[in-house]
Design a protein around this motif. Structure first.
Motif, PDB file in Angstrom:
ATOM      1  N   LEU A  60       2.933   7.219  -4.841  1.00 31.71           N
ATOM      2  CA  LEU A  60       2.598   7.653  -6.191  1.00 31.71           C
ATOM      3  C   LEU A  60       1.571   8.788  -6.160  1.00 31.71           C
ATOM      4  N   LYS A  61       0.577   8.639  -5.296  1.00 27.28           N
ATOM      5  CA  LYS A  61      -0.476   9.654  -5.199  1.00 27.28           C
ATOM      6  C   LYS A  61       0.089  11.004  -4.771  1.00 27.28           C
ATOM      7  N   LYS A  62       1.080  10.996  -3.876  1.00 25.59           N
ATOM      8  CA  LYS A  62       1.670  12.229  -3.383  1.00 25.59           C
ATOM      9  C   LYS A  62       2.619  12.886  -4.381  1.00 25.59           C
ATOM     10  N   ALA A  67       1.306   2.926  -3.419  1.00 21.83           N
ATOM     11  CA  ALA A  67       0.154   3.686  -3.906  1.00 21.83           C
ATOM     12  C   ALA A  67       0.098   5.063  -3.248  1.00 21.83           C
ATOM     13  N   GLU A  68       0.424   5.123  -1.952  1.00 23.49           N
ATOM     14  CA  GLU A  68       0.443   6.404  -1.248  1.00 23.49           C
ATOM     15  C   GLU A  68       1.530   7.312  -1.816  1.00 23.49           C
ATOM     16  N   GLU A 120       0.817  -1.214   0.000  1.00 19.42           N
ATOM     17  CA  GLU A 120       0.000   0.000   0.000  1.00 19.42           C
ATOM     18  C   GLU A 120       0.851   1.263   0.000  1.00 19.42           C
TER      19      GLU A 120
END
Length: 246
Positions: free
Chosen positions: A242-244, A239-240, A236
């Motif tokens: 990449l989002k940031k 994903a965090e 996970e």
């Protein structure tokens, strides 16, 4: 798309490069001087197949970089990309590009680039998923990506690398050499590296400012693809991150 492309949420389609006897009938063919925009960038943006033979590449860098024989006189190329001493500048149409201090240093870097081919076949750029589905003889896989995704690709390339040293290298070369000839040569070794490219200042104009190329021999791509789920990319935290970062 494949596991790597899906988990990285890539903006560009991964591109497979391979060779055929002739240009496929369903492929588009370049007409401009630089081969990078049509063959690589257009394929990565649209997924459309592109192909060229020696007749349809228009610079010596692409002849060498895309496996249609050598780049001609390496000594002359070394002079062109170097700082030319004033007493010899009359021998060139310009004072040299100034990418190396002198031609002797330039030759050290040029000699590291292996030449391929005799100009009697064609090179094909095709969406990776399609090429795999059609069982094409893929030699190199190319990603166009931003620094965050390049970082992830480089980490993935090193995930199951059991030898010391970097997983990714950034050698000197024309953009086309960084995309094909150099990673193809890596594929001939027992310890292949990924090749970070698009450091060719002429070719930079054809990609967004944040985009680099990340090219791997197909056997390294297969190893990376098999490592995705158990690596950091399957957690996970990725994903965090990449989002940031996008």
């Amino acid at each position: 798309m494949g596991k790597i492309a899906d988990i990285l949420a890539l903006d560009f389609i991964p591109v497979a490069i391979y060779r055929t006897d002739r240009i496929p009938e369903d492929a588009s063919v370049p007409t401009d001087h630089c081969s990078i925009p049509p063959l690589l960038v257009n394929c990565a943006r649209s997924g459309k197949k592109w192909s060229a033979d020696k007749e349809h590449v228009y610079c010596h860098g692409a002849i060498s970089g895309f496996g249609f024989g050598g780049m001609g006189s390496r000594q002359r190329s070394a002079w062109k990309i170097s700082c030319i001493p004033p007493e010899h500048q009359h021998e060139m149409s310009h004072g040299g590009k100034g990418e190396f201090k002198n031609p002797e240093i330039a030759m050290i870097h040029l000699d590291a680039i292996k030449d391929y081919g005799d100009g009697k076949d064609a090179i094909v750029f095709q969406a990776l998923d399609e090429a795999i589905a059609e069982n094409r003889p893929i030699e190199v896989v190319v990603f166009l990506a931003d620094p965050t995704r390049i970082s992830a690709l480089s980490l993935l390339a090193g995930y199951s690398k059991s030898t010391p040293g970097p997983s990714t290298v950034m050698p000197y070369g024309h953009a086309c050499q960084q995309v094909y000839a150099l990673p193809r040569a890596e594929g001939e070794t027992d310890d292949p590296h990924a090749v970070l490219g698009m450091t060719d200042l002429y070719a930079r104009r054809f990609v967004p400012p944040e985009i680099m190329s990340f090219s791997v021999p197909y056997k390294l791509y297969q190893r990376m693809d098999s490592d995705v789920e158990e690596s950091f990319l399957g957690r996970e935290k990725w994903a965090e991150t990449l989002k940031k970062c996008i």
